[in-house]
Design a protein around this motif. Structure first.
Motif, short mmCIF file in Angstrom:
data_model
loop_
_atom_site.label_atom_id
_atom_site.label_comp_id
_atom_site.label_asym_id
_atom_site.label_seq_id
_atom_site.Cartn_x
_atom_site.Cartn_y
_atom_site.Cartn_z
N ALA A 211 25.38 87.91 68.71
CA ALA A 211 24.81 86.56 68.78
C ALA A 211 25.19 85.94 70.13
O ALA A 211 26.37 85.67 70.38
CB ALA A 211 25.32 85.70 67.63
N ILE A 212 24.19 85.72 70.97
CA ILE A 212 24.41 85.21 72.33
C ILE A 212 23.91 83.78 72.42
O ILE A 212 22.78 83.48 72.01
CB ILE A 212 23.71 86.10 73.37
N ASN A 213 24.74 82.91 72.96
CA ASN A 213 24.42 81.49 73.10
C ASN A 213 24.45 81.14 74.59
O ASN A 213 25.42 81.46 75.28
CB ASN A 213 25.46 80.65 72.34
N THR A 214 23.39 80.48 75.09
CA THR A 214 23.36 80.19 76.52
C THR A 214 22.60 78.93 76.85
O THR A 214 21.81 78.43 76.05
CB THR A 214 22.75 81.38 77.31
N HIS A 215 22.83 78.43 78.05
CA HIS A 215 22.12 77.27 78.60
C HIS A 215 21.99 77.51 80.09
O HIS A 215 22.98 77.43 80.82
CB HIS A 215 22.90 75.99 78.30
N LEU A 216 20.78 77.81 80.54
CA LEU A 216 20.56 78.17 81.94
C LEU A 216 20.42 76.93 82.82
O LEU A 216 20.21 75.82 82.34
CB LEU A 216 19.31 79.04 82.07
#
Length: 355
Positions: A211-216
């Protein structure tokens, strides 16, 4: 006359000294967390996920609890730099908690969650989510701990420590934080640090859900930075998929998920720097970006902050969503229409099962 010139010169020198000292402070205090950093999940439960069972994932950029519909943001051409007051932040965070309970996700991914910040009136939003959603295991990964930004001068946005929160009804056995490429010029003080977290969740059998969580990055005009950020995430996705794991990426991509959002949401405004089409053609083999009936339902996930939200007038788009490996069956994907009541983003949620 000479006295006036001396006073003026003294004022100019004082301003230069203060400004120079502030620049020294900015550069001296700037620091990035190390890459490939181990994080410690907070587990209350130890159950594993199962194959062929329907689950729900939700992704929501909570805008550090500062953005009711009446709010506009100075970096987007609006008015404010901080939340109105502490009560507004608490009301928004409680609304986000209530929305989460209504959707009942198995996995919840949040972005722009302040642990502490002048802009969020020093409400610990990480602790807020953990306290008010106690049925979930949790993980926090810091994006940045910024220096005090003395801008705008009349009401500085100040300092902020902020990051990503992942909640799971299943055990998070381990997690890491990976730093993303960012601009190295002066813009790094405004777009701030970026990262993604990778959480390992056991699936009954021999594999894991990654489970990958990101904000570019949003405000960078250098598109090569955004491309480099995506590539780093893609490399991790591909590596885990080749191990036989299930892979899900959730977050705010600051890219147009639909590819044609200006047409879908009936706006004549030009694309913002944060709404270039998502490069779906560059996804690793075995991955896709599910959009389902999102273009038909026409519910945006994000709004511009140059003005208070006005339905049908304010620029809206769809920049939040999921990247899914093909060993995960996607059943539905939707945006919950909150009319941007608690954030400048609406939550996106996805029903899925593991093959």
């Amino acid at each position: 006359m000479k006295k006036a010139l001396k006073i003026l010169l003294g004022v100019i020198v004082a301003i230069l000294v203060v400004f120079g000292g502030y620049l020294i402070y900015l550069f001296a205090s700037y620091d990035r967390l190390p890459d490939n950093m181990t994080l410690k999940p907070d587990n209350q439960h130890t159950q594993a996920l199962e194959t062929n069972k329907t689950y729900r994932a939700m992704s929501h950029n909570v805008g550090y609890g500062a953005y009711p519909p009446s709010y506009s943001f100075f970096m987007d051409g609006g008015k404010y730099s901080r939340a109105y007051d502490k009560e507004t932040v608490k009301e928004n965070m409680q609304g986000i908690v209530t929305t989460t309970k209504e959707l009942e996700p198995t996995l919840a991914f949040y972005q722009e969650v302040d642990q502490d910040g002048d802009r969020s009136q020093h409400v610990d939003e990480v602790a807020w989510l953990q306290k008010h959603l106690p049925a979930y295991n949790s993980l926090y990964g810091q994006n940045y701990d910024s220096s005090y930004l003395f801008y705008p001068f009349t009401n500085p946005i100040g300092q902020a420590k902020s990051g990503l929160v992942t909640l799971s009804q299943a055990e998070i056995t381990s997690s890491k934080r990976y730093s993303l490429p960012i601009e190295t010029n002066f813009n790094k003080f405004f777009d701030l640090d970026r990262a993604f977290t990778v959480s390992r969740i056991p699936v009954k059998g021999d594999h894991e859900l990654i489970a990958i969580n990101t904000h570019l990055s949003a405000f960078t005009k250098d598109r090569s930075i955004q491309a480099a950020q995506l590539k780093k995430i893609f490399d991790v996705m591909e590596s885990e998929y080749k191990k036989g794991n299930y892979v899900m990426v959730a977050g705010d991509y600051n890219h147009d998920v639909l590819g044609n959002s200006p047409e879908v949401f009936d706006t004549s405004k030009k694309r913002e720097t944060w709404t270039h089409p998502f490069p779906k053609e560059e996804l690793p083999a075995g991955f896709h970006l599910p959009t389902g009936k999102l273009a038909i339902e026409k519910i945006p996930s994000a709004r511009a902050l140059n003005e208070p939200y006005k339905k049908g007038k304010t620029y809206t788009t769809l920049i939040d969503g999921f990247l899914i490996s093909d060993n995960i069956t996607v059943k539905d994907v939707h945006v919950k229409d909150m009319q941007f009541k608690y954030s400048d983003h609406n939550p996106v949620y996805l029903d899925f099962s593991l093959k």
